[in-house]
Design a protein around this motif. Structure first.
Motif, mmCIF file in Angstrom:
data_model
loop_
_atom_site.group_PDB
_atom_site.id
_atom_site.type_symbol
_atom_site.label_atom_id
_atom_site.label_comp_id
_atom_site.label_asym_id
_atom_site.label_seq_id
_atom_site.Cartn_x
_atom_site.Cartn_y
_atom_site.Cartn_z
ATOM 1 N N LEU A 233 35.080 40.385 37.600
ATOM 2 C CA LEU A 233 35.838 40.699 36.380
ATOM 3 C C LEU A 233 35.111 41.753 35.557
ATOM 4 C CD1 LEU A 233 37.193 37.166 35.507
ATOM 5 C CD2 LEU A 233 38.537 39.157 36.153
ATOM 6 N N ASN A 234 33.776 41.717 35.542
ATOM 7 C CA ASN A 234 33.021 42.768 34.852
ATOM 8 C C ASN A 234 33.268 44.115 35.508
ATOM 9 O OD1 ASN A 234 31.902 41.189 32.843
ATOM 10 N ND2 ASN A 234 30.134 40.629 34.081
ATOM 11 N N GLN B 125 38.122 41.730 29.961
ATOM 12 C CA GLN B 125 37.575 40.771 28.999
ATOM 13 C C GLN B 125 37.966 39.393 29.508
ATOM 14 O OE1 GLN B 125 35.762 41.756 26.306
ATOM 15 N NE2 GLN B 125 36.016 43.773 27.243
ATOM 16 N N PHE B 126 37.048 38.446 29.446
ATOM 17 C CA PHE B 126 37.418 37.097 29.859
ATOM 18 C C PHE B 126 36.491 36.093 29.218
ATOM 19 C CE2 PHE B 126 34.275 38.680 32.710
ATOM 20 C CZ PHE B 126 33.457 37.593 32.987
ATOM 21 N N ASP B 127 36.972 34.878 29.139
ATOM 22 C CA ASP B 127 36.227 33.772 28.584
ATOM 23 C C ASP B 127 35.638 33.005 29.764
ATOM 24 O OD1 ASP B 127 35.913 30.973 28.000
ATOM 25 O OD2 ASP B 127 36.718 31.440 26.011
ATOM 26 N N GLU B 128 34.327 32.836 29.779
ATOM 27 C CA GLU B 128 33.697 32.220 30.954
ATOM 28 C C GLU B 128 34.177 30.798 31.194
ATOM 29 O OE1 GLU B 128 29.853 32.786 32.318
ATOM 30 O OE2 GLU B 128 29.609 34.775 31.430
ATOM 31 N N MET C 202 45.130 34.391 42.273
ATOM 32 C CA MET C 202 45.527 33.384 41.295
ATOM 33 C C MET C 202 44.498 33.283 40.178
ATOM 34 S SD MET C 202 47.018 30.536 43.955
ATOM 35 C CE MET C 202 46.625 29.135 42.923
ATOM 36 N N ILE C 203 43.237 33.473 40.533
ATOM 37 C CA ILE C 203 42.175 33.371 39.533
ATOM 38 C C ILE C 203 42.077 34.647 38.698
ATOM 39 C CG2 ILE C 203 39.679 33.163 39.187
ATOM 40 C CD1 ILE C 203 39.672 31.383 41.746
ATOM 41 N N VAL C 204 42.128 35.792 39.371
ATOM 42 C CA VAL C 204 41.863 37.057 38.691
ATOM 43 C C VAL C 204 43.063 37.593 37.900
ATOM 44 C CG1 VAL C 204 41.246 39.474 39.064
ATOM 45 C CG2 VAL C 204 40.083 37.700 40.335
ATOM 46 N N THR C 205 44.268 37.460 38.465
ATOM 47 C CA THR C 205 45.443 38.095 37.864
ATOM 48 C C THR C 205 45.665 37.747 36.390
ATOM 49 O OG1 THR C 205 46.416 38.115 40.049
ATOM 50 C CG2 THR C 205 47.873 38.655 38.233
ATOM 51 N N PRO C 206 45.535 36.459 36.004
ATOM 52 C CA PRO C 206 45.772 36.143 34.591
ATOM 53 C C PRO C 206 44.845 36.895 33.631
ATOM 54 C CG PRO C 206 45.676 34.149 35.899
ATOM 55 C CD PRO C 206 45.256 35.266 36.801
ATOM 56 N N PHE C 207 43.699 37.325 34.144
ATOM 57 C CA PHE C 207 42.757 38.046 33.284
ATOM 58 C C PHE C 207 43.057 39.541 33.225
ATOM 59 C CE2 PHE C 207 40.325 34.307 34.632
ATOM 60 C CZ PHE C 207 39.961 33.806 33.390
ATOM 61 N N MET C 208 43.944 39.998 34.087
ATOM 62 C CA MET C 208 44.245 41.424 34.132
ATOM 63 C C MET C 208 45.122 41.795 32.942
ATOM 64 S SD MET C 208 42.766 42.248 36.999
ATOM 65 C CE MET C 208 43.441 43.732 37.707
ATOM 66 N N GLU C 209 44.706 42.832 32.239
ATOM 67 C CA GLU C 209 45.486 43.252 31.078
ATOM 68 C C GLU C 209 46.720 43.999 31.546
ATOM 69 O OE1 GLU C 209 42.519 45.516 29.201
ATOM 70 O OE2 GLU C 209 41.281 43.731 28.968
ATOM 71 N N GLU C 210 47.704 43.964 30.676
ATOM 72 C CA GLU C 210 48.973 44.585 31.034
ATOM 73 C C GLU C 210 48.841 46.064 31.337
ATOM 74 O OE1 GLU C 210 51.875 44.023 32.282
ATOM 75 O OE2 GLU C 210 51.023 42.025 32.334
ATOM 76 N N GLU D 277 45.667 52.566 32.477
ATOM 77 C CA GLU D 277 45.046 53.485 31.519
ATOM 78 C C GLU D 277 43.675 52.987 31.118
ATOM 79 O OE1 GLU D 277 47.488 54.731 28.171
ATOM 80 O OE2 GLU D 277 49.195 54.709 29.548
ATOM 81 N N ALA D 278 43.587 51.697 30.816
ATOM 82 C CA ALA D 278 42.314 51.113 30.399
ATOM 83 C C ALA D 278 41.293 51.295 31.515
ATOM 84 C CB ALA D 278 42.491 49.642 30.068
ATOM 85 N N MET D 279 41.738 51.002 32.720
ATOM 86 C CA MET D 279 40.870 51.098 33.887
ATOM 87 C C MET D 279 40.387 52.537 34.058
ATOM 88 S SD MET D 279 40.049 49.190 36.617
ATOM 89 C CE MET D 279 39.869 49.215 38.367
#
Length: 148
Positions: free
Chosen positions: A34-35, A40-43, A68-76, A80-82
């Motif tokens: 995720l880094n 951004q994510f909450d550990e 399933m684990i990573v997708t919810p943390f992906m920003e919309e 552009e952010a990436m």
């Protein structure tokens, strides 16, 4: 629901961290992943997701569970952010502002992202990116590698 781009990007990331091509990624690598993605994510939240997804406590997950684990943390508006994050990273390494980094520098970056990479792994990755064998990688090539 993931779009094609996101799916292929996640496949790349998965492969990057699944050096041995086992089809699994250790759950201990998720903070790193995720880094790497600049998310951004909450550990605690991450730990909970991993626990839910890896219910047998195997300490590793396949690609579907990885998503399933990573997708919810992906920003919309991720792309552009990436791209901004990658531009920043690229600028840091392109100290002279030449518009390219050397493949040696790229190796260092890859090593930082995953310290389990062997020299062979690194050389193979570099070969794929530096198709013209110039020994340098411009931002587009760098971007391509990081996002697919």
């Amino acid at each position: 629901i993931m779009d094609e781009d996101q799916n292929s990007m996640l496949k790349k990331v998965f492969q990057m961290f699944d050096q041995q091509k086992t089809g699994f990624i250790e759950t201990t690598k998720f903070v790193n992943i995720l880094n790497t993605l600049g998310q951004q994510f909450d550990e605690d939240e991450l730990e909970n997701r991993i626990a839910e997804t890896d219910s047998n406590n195997e300490g590793k997950v396949d690609f579907d569970k990885f998503c399933m684990i990573v997708t919810p943390f992906m920003e919309e508006d991720d792309d552009e952010a990436m791209q901004e994050e990658l531009k920043e990273a690229f600028r840091l390494y392109d100290k002279e502002g030449n518009g390219y980094i050397t493949t040696n520098v790229l190796k260092q970056i890859m090593k930082e992202l995953d310290n389990k990479l062997s020299e062979d792994d690194l050389d193979n990755m570099i070969e794929e990116i530096d198709e013209d064998g110039s020994g340098t990688v411009d931002f587009d090539e760098f971007m391509e590698m990081m996002t697919g």
